[in-house]
Design an enzyme around this catalytic site. Sequence first.
Site, PDB file in Angstrom:
ATOM      1  N   HIS A  46       0.869  -1.185   0.000  1.00  0.00           N
ATOM      2  CA  HIS A  46       0.000   0.000   0.000  1.00  0.00           C
ATOM      3  C   HIS A  46       0.902   1.231   0.000  1.00  0.00           C
ATOM      4  O   HIS A  46       1.717   1.420   0.903  1.00  0.00           O
ATOM      5  CB  HIS A  46      -0.910   0.023   1.221  1.00  0.00           C
ATOM      6  CG  HIS A  46      -1.869   1.175   1.211  1.00  0.00           C
ATOM      7  ND1 HIS A  46      -3.139   1.100   0.670  1.00  0.00           N
ATOM      8  CD2 HIS A  46      -1.726   2.459   1.644  1.00  0.00           C
ATOM      9  CE1 HIS A  46      -3.734   2.263   0.781  1.00  0.00           C
ATOM     10  NE2 HIS A  46      -2.909   3.113   1.368  1.00  0.00           N
ATOM     11  N   CYS A  47       0.744   2.070  -1.015  1.00  0.00           N
ATOM     12  CA  CYS A  47       1.598   3.245  -1.168  1.00  0.00           C
ATOM     13  C   CYS A  47       0.860   4.486  -0.672  1.00  0.00           C
ATOM     14  O   CYS A  47      -0.141   4.892  -1.272  1.00  0.00           O
ATOM     15  CB  CYS A  47       1.995   3.434  -2.625  1.00  0.00           C
ATOM     16  SG  CYS A  47       3.100   4.853  -2.898  1.00  0.00           S
ATOM     17  N   PRO A  48       1.324   5.118   0.415  1.00  0.00           N
ATOM     18  CA  PRO A  48       0.640   6.334   0.890  1.00  0.00           C
ATOM     19  C   PRO A  48       0.774   7.496  -0.077  1.00  0.00           C
ATOM     20  O   PRO A  48      -0.076   8.390  -0.099  1.00  0.00           O
ATOM     21  CB  PRO A  48       1.335   6.618   2.225  1.00  0.00           C
ATOM     22  CG  PRO A  48       2.667   5.955   2.119  1.00  0.00           C
ATOM     23  CD  PRO A  48       2.449   4.738   1.281  1.00  0.00           C
ATOM     24  N   ASN A  97      -2.058   7.036  -2.211  1.00  0.00           N
ATOM     25  CA  ASN A  97      -3.324   6.813  -1.497  1.00  0.00           C
ATOM     26  C   ASN A  97      -4.069   5.657  -2.136  1.00  0.00           C
ATOM     27  O   ASN A  97      -5.291   5.684  -2.303  1.00  0.00           O
ATOM     28  CB  ASN A  97      -4.188   8.077  -1.505  1.00  0.00           C
ATOM     29  CG  ASN A  97      -5.350   7.984  -0.525  1.00  0.00           C
ATOM     30  OD1 ASN A  97      -5.248   7.326   0.502  1.00  0.00           O
ATOM     31  ND2 ASN A  97      -6.459   8.640  -0.842  1.00  0.00           N
TER      32      ASN A  97
END
Length: 357
Positions: free
Chosen positions: A184-186, A189
């Site tokens: 999951h890449c912040p 998002n």
Amino acid sequence: MRWRWCAGSVVHLLRCVLLRVCPRRRGCRLPVWMLKTEAYLKLLLHSLFYNILTDSDVVFDSVFEPLLWSVDYVTRWFGLVFVWMVVVLTTSILLVAYIVLLPNALRTYPTAWLVWHLCYGHWNLVMIVFHYYKAVKTAPGYPPSSGENDVPFVSVCKKCVIPKPARTHHCGICNRCILKMDHHCPWLNNCVGHLNHRYFFSFCVFMTLGCVYCSLNGRIRFLAAYKALETDYVTPAPPYSFKEKIMDKSIIYMWVLTSTVAVVLGALTTWHALLISRGETSIERHTNAKEKSRMQKMGQVYKNPFNHGKLHNWKVFLGVEKRSHWVTRVLLPSAHSPLGDGLTWDSFPVKKEPIAV
């Protein structure tokens, strides 16, 4: 003799006390409500402290569930902040390039050199914007939520309670299962999965190239600007207007930011390129390492079932099916779908024989 204290022991002790108090009623049984209470307490203790499925992972998840939920919630909320940070920082670099560097290049660069810079710079910019937008807006891919399907699965998600196909993992932040989940890449998002993995990697590559390009071409201007901001002069300082100070500080800001991002993002991009060459994701890197260690102890050799050779791995990842696709699908913006459906991984629609490149 050691006593083992539990619900049964307590009830048995109460029974002995009652028998001592009422010796004439030694043959009588306890009331029904006391027997039911005893059985309920035994069941409660067994359900709390014993379960055949209980292991260290279940205990860890149960104890740290509130903390993990808080982290997931904060990360989900801050995702929009990170996306806007990428947009604002990239826009600020473009403003410095167009307002400060481009006018100087138009005055000093030869025509051929200037044309090359304009073509490469704008091509790189288009690739960055296109792939970042697609990585943010494209769903990573989700397994079917309905239980009535013929899709083969390897396990059942304990969070979603739905069948999980191979390479599928549950994301606590998105609160969904993701096909071929990488992480999951912040900064997006969004999860990086089967449908947007190529967009994410291409964005990293072209953003790194753009930062390296800005850092190398702005190095001389950076040194001149840094020297101009020196305040220790033996003789009176040369005339230095407010506009010149702002321009020099902007160049320093651009060079420091692009150089830092080039190093950090370049390392991340190199790591993902190695994973793609091996036919695995970031999550599979850890699971494959554990499985390899386990099989080595058994005297066996572990082989990644999704590794079909470096060239074929890259062809599958990039969606290259013929020679022209190396240009139209890799060097130019392309919204083509990845090969396969992300549900089954037994075969691919690409021949495994290497093609000429």
